[in-house]
Write an enzyme that holds these catalytic residues in place. Sequence first.
Site, PDB file in Angstrom:
ATOM      1  CB  CYS A  52      -2.724   1.011  -2.574  1.00 44.13           C
ATOM      2  SG  CYS A  52      -2.874   2.735  -2.986  1.00 44.13           S
ATOM      3  CB  THR A  63      -4.468   5.180  -5.447  1.00 41.96           C
ATOM      4  OG1 THR A  63      -5.433   5.817  -4.596  1.00 41.96           O
ATOM      5  CG2 THR A  63      -3.934   6.167  -6.441  1.00 41.96           C
ATOM      6  CD  GLU A 123      -2.848   8.703   6.996  1.00 43.57           C
ATOM      7  OE1 GLU A 123      -1.905   9.440   7.308  1.00 43.57           O
ATOM      8  OE2 GLU A 123      -2.768   7.809   6.132  1.00 43.57           O
ATOM      9  CG  ASP A 173      -1.773   1.216   1.340  1.00 41.26           C
ATOM     10  OD1 ASP A 173      -2.428   1.535   0.338  1.00 41.26           O
ATOM     11  OD2 ASP A 173      -1.795   1.865   2.401  1.00 41.26           O
ATOM     12  CB  SER A 174       0.110   4.750  -0.762  1.00 42.34           C
ATOM     13  OG  SER A 174      -1.124   4.772  -0.072  1.00 42.34           O
ATOM     14  CG  HIS A 190      -7.081   5.864   4.797  1.00 37.97           C
ATOM     15  ND1 HIS A 190      -6.219   5.253   3.903  1.00 37.97           N
ATOM     16  CD2 HIS A 190      -6.296   6.599   5.630  1.00 37.97           C
ATOM     17  CE1 HIS A 190      -4.976   5.626   4.175  1.00 37.97           C
ATOM     18  NE2 HIS A 190      -4.998   6.431   5.214  1.00 37.97           N
ATOM     19  CB  CYS A 228     -10.187   4.869  -0.232  1.00 36.44           C
ATOM     20  SG  CYS A 228      -8.755   5.594   0.612  1.00 36.44           S
TER      21      CYS A 228
HETATM   22  N1  DGL Z   1      -4.080   3.767  -0.070  1.00 33.02           N
HETATM   23  C1  DGL Z   1      -4.776   4.802  -0.816  1.00 33.02           C
HETATM   24  C2  DGL Z   1      -5.986   4.179  -1.507  1.00 33.02           C
HETATM   25  O1  DGL Z   1      -6.506   3.155  -1.130  1.00 33.02           O
HETATM   26  C3  DGL Z   1      -5.191   5.948   0.068  1.00 33.02           C
HETATM   27  C4  DGL Z   1      -4.034   6.775   0.611  1.00 33.02           C
HETATM   28  C5  DGL Z   1      -3.270   7.501  -0.474  1.00 33.02           C
HETATM   29  O2  DGL Z   1      -3.814   8.425  -1.103  1.00 33.02           O
HETATM   30  O3  DGL Z   1      -2.132   7.110  -0.719  1.00 33.02           O
HETATM   31  O4  DGL Z   1      -6.449   4.716  -2.471  1.00 33.02           O
END
Ligand code: DGL
Length: 269
Positions: free
Chosen positions: A77, A79, A156, A14-15, A190, A188
């Site tokens: 992730c 994204t 967050e 993940d990011s 989060h 997403c």
């Molecule tokens: N992990 C990203 C997602 O699921 C969210 C956090 C980010 O923007 O890096 O899209």
Amino acid sequence: MSAPKKHYSIGIFDSGVGGLTVVRALMERLPLESIVYFGDTARVPYGVKSVATIEQYAAQIVDFLLRRNVKMLIVACNTMAAVALKTISAHAKGVPIIDVIEAGARAAADGRGGRIGVIGTPTTINSNAYARRIHALDPGARVYSQACPLFVPLVEEGWLDHPVTRLAAQEYLRPVLAEDIDSLVLGCTHYPLLKPLLRDVAGERVRLIDSALTAAELAAARLQQTGLAAMDAEPASYRYIVTDIPLRFQTIGERFLGRSFGEIERADW
Ligand code: DGL
């Protein structure tokens, strides 16, 4: 690389910290599986970055995880799954890949031509990846998408049930709720943490689709199909690797994971 083995770990990436919602779902669904988690905390957020940048980062992460003997890759992730899946496949050297968009789209598209809302980061929503995948599975479905850029920082911050978050949710969801949706994909990492608040705002009638849970289901099925499911012989181990100093990851991450960490390593790229 030699063929993946049953005792290898599953690589989840993940990011940043958000993919821990997928780790949590996986630990519950597949308690015998060892996991290597990679969070690119030095370069988060990805959700507002360009496709070319995200592709480059995703390729680096996959190469890194493959050097640590993983038997499956889970793109936690949304994204990255939205814009870098081709790059990830090109680097995966045949290791099976599960991604949260495929998982969420499958759960949403039930073949009954539903009215489906999708929320995610700006890059995920602009890519149209969820809508394309849902339509491929269920051409009769109607998809209504909405970017919710404030949700990641609010989660967050720990503002899971804060008036500011509630107001943001009401604003973001207004246009999709006006379309009389029956399901809402939490597109997403989060957003699963906002489930109680989103349930309140969207109402009981709207089914919330948590792609972390469906990704764990998909991973379980794929491990069975490929004969790569872990046997009972050794206890599962969990490794967490991040690119920034681990302090913030540790503090925020326990909320996502629902338990405390062991050691957190910093990536030696
Ligand atoms: N992990 C990203 C997602 O699921 C969210 C956090 C980010 O923007 O890096 O899209």
